[in-house]
Design a protein around this motif. Sequence first.
Motif, mmCIF file in Angstrom:
data_model
loop_
_atom_site.group_PDB
_atom_site.id
_atom_site.type_symbol
_atom_site.label_atom_id
_atom_site.label_comp_id
_atom_site.label_asym_id
_atom_site.label_seq_id
_atom_site.Cartn_x
_atom_site.Cartn_y
_atom_site.Cartn_z
ATOM 1 N N ASN A 395 0.965 -1.157 -0.087
ATOM 2 C CA ASN A 395 0.108 0.151 -0.028
ATOM 3 C C ASN A 395 0.980 1.292 0.183
ATOM 4 O O ASN A 395 1.363 1.580 1.113
ATOM 5 C CB ASN A 395 -0.685 -0.079 1.048
ATOM 6 C CG ASN A 395 -1.743 1.220 1.107
ATOM 7 O OD1 ASN A 395 -1.888 2.108 0.589
ATOM 8 N ND2 ASN A 395 -3.099 0.804 1.655
ATOM 9 N N GLU A 396 1.070 1.944 -1.144
ATOM 10 C CA GLU A 396 1.915 3.107 -1.286
ATOM 11 C C GLU A 396 1.442 4.357 -0.319
ATOM 12 O O GLU A 396 2.239 5.138 0.065
ATOM 13 C CB GLU A 396 1.955 3.476 -2.852
ATOM 14 C CG GLU A 396 2.711 2.604 -3.468
ATOM 15 C CD GLU A 396 2.853 3.056 -5.184
ATOM 16 O OE1 GLU A 396 2.355 4.062 -5.325
ATOM 17 O OE2 GLU A 396 3.359 2.348 -5.970
ATOM 18 N N ASP A 397 0.028 4.577 -0.327
ATOM 19 C CA ASP A 397 -0.547 5.442 0.559
ATOM 20 C C ASP A 397 0.021 5.508 1.801
ATOM 21 O O ASP A 397 0.467 6.227 2.746
ATOM 22 C CB ASP A 397 -1.808 5.669 0.628
ATOM 23 C CG ASP A 397 -2.470 5.879 -0.914
ATOM 24 O OD1 ASP A 397 -1.876 6.590 -1.429
ATOM 25 O OD2 ASP A 397 -3.686 5.479 -1.128
ATOM 26 N N VAL A 398 0.133 4.091 2.520
ATOM 27 C CA VAL A 398 0.667 4.019 3.860
ATOM 28 C C VAL A 398 2.183 4.398 4.163
ATOM 29 O O VAL A 398 2.672 5.075 4.973
ATOM 30 C CB VAL A 398 0.292 2.544 4.510
ATOM 31 C CG1 VAL A 398 0.965 2.340 5.655
ATOM 32 C CG2 VAL A 398 -1.116 2.320 4.362
ATOM 33 N N SER A 399 2.981 3.795 3.059
ATOM 34 C CA SER A 399 4.369 3.857 3.078
ATOM 35 C C SER A 399 4.587 5.357 2.863
ATOM 36 O O SER A 399 5.535 5.891 3.447
ATOM 37 C CB SER A 399 5.257 3.112 2.143
ATOM 38 O OG SER A 399 4.592 3.181 0.701
ATOM 39 N N LYS A 400 4.094 6.159 2.060
ATOM 40 C CA LYS A 400 4.241 7.479 1.711
ATOM 41 C C LYS A 400 3.895 8.544 2.832
ATOM 42 O O LYS A 400 4.666 9.402 3.068
ATOM 43 C CB LYS A 400 3.473 8.057 0.383
ATOM 44 C CG LYS A 400 4.263 7.374 -0.807
ATOM 45 C CD LYS A 400 3.306 7.698 -2.110
ATOM 46 C CE LYS A 400 4.045 7.395 -3.479
ATOM 47 N NZ LYS A 400 3.184 7.862 -4.608
ATOM 48 N N GLU A 414 15.251 6.281 10.133
ATOM 49 C CA GLU A 414 13.943 5.518 9.871
ATOM 50 C C GLU A 414 13.563 5.779 8.651
ATOM 51 O O GLU A 414 12.851 4.877 7.867
ATOM 52 C CB GLU A 414 12.806 6.035 10.813
ATOM 53 C CG GLU A 414 13.124 5.422 12.229
ATOM 54 C CD GLU A 414 13.957 6.138 13.118
ATOM 55 O OE1 GLU A 414 14.610 7.172 12.697
ATOM 56 O OE2 GLU A 414 14.211 5.978 14.478
ATOM 57 N N ALA A 415 13.720 7.160 8.203
ATOM 58 C CA ALA A 415 13.142 7.410 6.924
ATOM 59 C C ALA A 415 14.079 6.745 5.544
ATOM 60 O O ALA A 415 13.306 6.122 4.766
ATOM 61 C CB ALA A 415 13.226 8.942 6.645
ATOM 62 N N LYS A 416 15.324 6.494 5.969
ATOM 63 C CA LYS A 416 16.281 6.111 5.024
ATOM 64 C C LYS A 416 15.830 4.546 5.042
ATOM 65 O O LYS A 416 15.942 4.062 3.758
ATOM 66 C CB LYS A 416 17.600 6.058 5.490
ATOM 67 C CG LYS A 416 18.632 5.564 4.340
ATOM 68 C CD LYS A 416 20.124 6.213 4.924
ATOM 69 C CE LYS A 416 20.995 5.514 3.986
ATOM 70 N NZ LYS A 416 22.573 5.748 4.265
ATOM 71 N N LYS A 419 12.450 4.023 2.954
ATOM 72 C CA LYS A 419 12.709 4.482 1.526
ATOM 73 C C LYS A 419 13.052 3.198 0.742
ATOM 74 O O LYS A 419 13.078 2.919 -0.456
ATOM 75 C CB LYS A 419 13.393 5.480 1.275
ATOM 76 C CG LYS A 419 13.245 6.116 0.010
ATOM 77 C CD LYS A 419 13.867 7.890 -0.077
ATOM 78 C CE LYS A 419 13.311 8.443 -1.297
ATOM 79 N NZ LYS A 419 13.989 9.685 -1.351
ATOM 80 N N ALA A 420 14.341 2.318 1.265
ATOM 81 C CA ALA A 420 14.870 1.542 0.779
ATOM 82 C C ALA A 420 13.916 0.281 0.626
ATOM 83 O O ALA A 420 14.146 -0.510 -0.694
ATOM 84 C CB ALA A 420 15.963 0.812 1.478
ATOM 85 N N THR A 421 12.779 0.142 1.100
ATOM 86 C CA THR A 421 11.751 -0.962 1.101
ATOM 87 C C THR A 421 10.724 -0.554 -0.008
ATOM 88 O O THR A 421 9.840 -1.219 -0.474
ATOM 89 C CB THR A 421 11.129 -1.232 2.134
ATOM 90 O OG1 THR A 421 10.425 -0.320 2.781
ATOM 91 C CG2 THR A 421 12.103 -1.818 3.176
ATOM 92 N N MET A 422 10.614 0.510 -0.209
ATOM 93 C CA MET A 422 9.457 1.336 -1.304
ATOM 94 C C MET A 422 9.930 0.804 -2.787
ATOM 95 O O MET A 422 11.042 0.855 -3.276
ATOM 96 C CB MET A 422 9.149 2.673 -1.071
ATOM 97 C CG MET A 422 8.702 2.877 0.226
ATOM 98 S SD MET A 422 8.903 4.788 0.980
ATOM 99 C CE MET A 422 7.422 5.235 -0.282
#
Length: 422
Positions: A395-400, A414-416, A419-422
Motif C-alpha cells: 500500500n503506497e499511501d501507507v508507506s508514503k 527510519e526514513a532511509k 525508503k529502501a523498501t519502497m
Amino acid sequence: MKSKYVILASALLISVATFAQKDQIKSAEKALKGGDAQGALAQLKDAENLIVNAKDTEQGQYYFIQGNAYLDLANKKVEEGKNLSLAAESYKKLIEIEKTSGKQKFSTQAAASITQIKGLLINSAIADTQSNKAAEGAKKLYDAYSLDKKDTINLYYAASTYVNAQDYDAALPMYEELKKLNYSGKGTSYTAVNKASGNEDGFNNEKDRDLAVKLGTHEKPKKEVIPSKRGEVYKNYALILVQKGRTEDAKKALADARKANPEDSSLILSEANLYLETKDYDTYKKLVGEALQKDPNNKELIFNLGVLSANAKNAADAEKYYLKVIEIDPNYANAYLNLAALKLEAEKPIIDEMNKLGTSDKDMKRYDVLKKQRENVFKSVIPYLKKANELDPKNEDVSKTLLGVYKALEMTAEAKALKATM
C-alpha cells in the motif's frame, strides 16, 4: 389456367430463393474457414431477409456461422465487447430454434461458445476497469449476466461498476433487479496458491481445492466466509434515489428490506448511512446503537461504524470503533490506517494557526507550542502507520504517509530504511 401459372411461378420464386440462401450460407461458411469473418457476415447479411422462411436446419446453420464469425472478430480484438454480445445473441437464437424443432445439431457447440464468451466478457471487463473505462466494463459484466442469469454476482458487479463510472441512471435498474432477487452474495470462498504462477486461484468447493493441493499443483489452502452484500446493494440503491430526490422511497426500500431480512445486520448500517446522508442524526445514532446490540463483535460492522462516525465528524466515536476492531482482530490493516488518518486530521488546525502568526515574541512562543503539538500528533500515528505498513506493505499511501511523518520529525535513519523498501 392463369391461376395455375401463378402458383407455378410462386413456387419457382421460392425455389430460386431457397437455392440462393443455401449458396450464401455455404459461401459464408467458406469465407469464415478462410479467415474472412467480415466477408462471412456480408454473405449472411444478403440472406437475412430470406432466412425467416427457411427450414429449421438452415436457420440453425445460419445463426451458428453468424455466431462463429462475430466470435472470431472478437477474438481478433475487433470491437470486442460489441462482437461478443452479437455472437452470444446468434448462439441463443440458434439454441432456441433447435429446441423448438427438437433437432439439436449445433446447440452443444453453441452452449460451449456462450460459456467461453461469458469468460471473455468478464476478463475484458476487468481490463476495462483497470484502464479507467468503468462504463464499458460495466456493460460487459451485465452482458455476462444476461448470458447466465443464475450467476447473479455479475449483475452485482455490473451495478457497482456503473456506480464507479458515476452512471447512476444505468446502475439504478440493476439495483432494482438485485432488490427483486433479494441478492445477498453471502457464501464461502475456497482458494489456494498456484505453485506455477504464484497466483491465488479460486475453486468451486472445498473438495476441488483439496484435490489440487493433494496433486501438488497448489499450496496454502484458504477458506473465507464471504459476508452479505445486501447492505451495500440497498445503500447504493438508496443513495441513488436520494440523489434523484426520492428520499422517502429510499427510506421505505431500506425499511422493507430489514423486515424481509431481519438477520442481515448490514442493512442496519445502510439505513444508518441513509439517515446520516439526510442529516437525521438522532435516527442515525439510534440505528448505530441497534447495530452494535445485534452483533457486538462483527469487525466489519464495527469498522464501518467507525467510518460513518468519522464522516459525521465524531472523532471520539470513530476512534473507539477502530480500537474495538483492532481488539477483535489485531491484523485488520484498514483499522490502523483509518485510525492514523483520523489522528492526522488534528494537524490541519495547528498548521492554520501557525500560518496566521507574526514575528512578535508572543507569536514566536505560541509557534513553539504549536510546533510541539504538531510533533506530538505525528508521534502518535507512527505505531498505527508502522503496523498498517507491516500488514499491507504494497500500500503506497501507507508507506508514503509514514515516510512523510519520519521526515517531519527528522527521523533520518527510519526514513532511509523505509525508503529502501519502497
